[in-house]
Motif scaffolding. Sequence first.
Motif, PDB file in Angstrom:
ATOM      1  N   ARG A  50       0.824  -1.207   0.000  1.00 13.46           N
ATOM      2  CA  ARG A  50       0.000   0.000   0.000  1.00 13.46           C
ATOM      3  C   ARG A  50       0.862   1.262   0.000  1.00 13.46           C
ATOM      4  N   ALA A  51       1.915   1.254   0.799  1.00 11.84           N
ATOM      5  CA  ALA A  51       2.806   2.415   0.846  1.00 11.84           C
ATOM      6  C   ALA A  51       3.482   2.634  -0.505  1.00 11.84           C
ATOM      7  N   GLY A  52       3.891   1.552  -1.142  1.00  9.25           N
ATOM      8  CA  GLY A  52       4.517   1.678  -2.456  1.00  9.25           C
ATOM      9  C   GLY A  52       3.545   2.203  -3.502  1.00  9.25           C
ATOM     10  N   ASP A  53       2.311   1.723  -3.468  1.00 11.12           N
ATOM     11  CA  ASP A  53       1.301   2.202  -4.414  1.00 11.12           C
ATOM     12  C   ASP A  53       1.021   3.691  -4.206  1.00 11.12           C
ATOM     13  N   GLU A  54       0.947   4.112  -2.943  1.00  4.99           N
ATOM     14  CA  GLU A  54       0.702   5.531  -2.650  1.00  4.99           C
ATOM     15  C   GLU A  54       1.866   6.400  -3.117  1.00  4.99           C
ATOM     16  N   SER A  55       3.084   5.911  -2.900  1.00  5.09           N
ATOM     17  CA  SER A  55       4.255   6.666  -3.335  1.00  5.09           C
ATOM     18  C   SER A  55       4.289   6.795  -4.857  1.00  5.09           C
ATOM     19  N   ILE A  56       3.967   5.736  -5.547  1.00  5.16           N
ATOM     20  CA  ILE A  56       3.944   5.778  -7.009  1.00  5.16           C
ATOM     21  C   ILE A  56       2.841   6.702  -7.496  1.00  5.16           C
ATOM     22  N   ALA A  57       1.668   6.636  -6.865  1.00  7.32           N
ATOM     23  CA  ALA A  57       0.559   7.501  -7.280  1.00  7.32           C
ATOM     24  C   ALA A  57       0.904   8.974  -7.096  1.00  7.32           C
TER      25      ALA A  57
END
Length: 241
Positions: free
Chosen positions: A85-92
């Motif tokens: 989830r943290a990685g997805d948020e950072s990418i977004a």
Amino acid sequence: MARIDSRLAFVPLLFASGCIAYSKETVSPSPALAASHQAPPADAAAAKQDSKPDLGAQRADLERQIAIAREKQKKVQMDADNQKRAGDESIAKAESDLDLARKELVQFEEKGMKNRLDRARLDAERAKDSFEESKEELEQLKMMYDQQDLADKTREIVIKRGERRLQRATKSLELNQRELMNLETFELPQTMMKLKLDLLAKEVALGQARRSAESALLDRRIGVMAQEAEIAKLEHDLSEL
């Protein structure tokens, strides 16, 4: 002669009886030797029984280790989910920043730069018109006062007022022309370069965010797999008991 022969006949009997007695003594074991070949005492058997592994205790220990390992598995799986989830948020976020940088560059190229140039050129033209008008007015005042019979003091005041207006118009024209040149040769190109560099930085940041997210998530997944392998090993050891 007959008596000698009877005696000789008795000797073999004595020798035979002696050999039989000797063989019985040598064959029969001694009491100590016989005792050494007897069954072990009761306390030695009990000690040997106590030295055997306690399968029940081993089973309980393995079951406890499996329970702990399963709790650890839940923790590492939770960490892996949070990392995703943290990685997805950072990418977004990086994608949003990149999209915004692209829009800012396009807006500046298509509208912002043109509007600023048009405004600066218009201001320069206005300053030039004001300069021309002030110059013409001063010339007309001089011609008019030359043709009329006015007091020198009044003429001097009116002429100086026109000259001051012309000086201000001249300075305003020079200032607007310098601003226009600075805008065309420095400010706008520099702003364009900054926007392009910002766009490039956002593209790099997006790539880094994707790689970091992938690497961190892979580490978490390896942790989950290692914990699963530990549980499988403990369960195998338990089944072997």
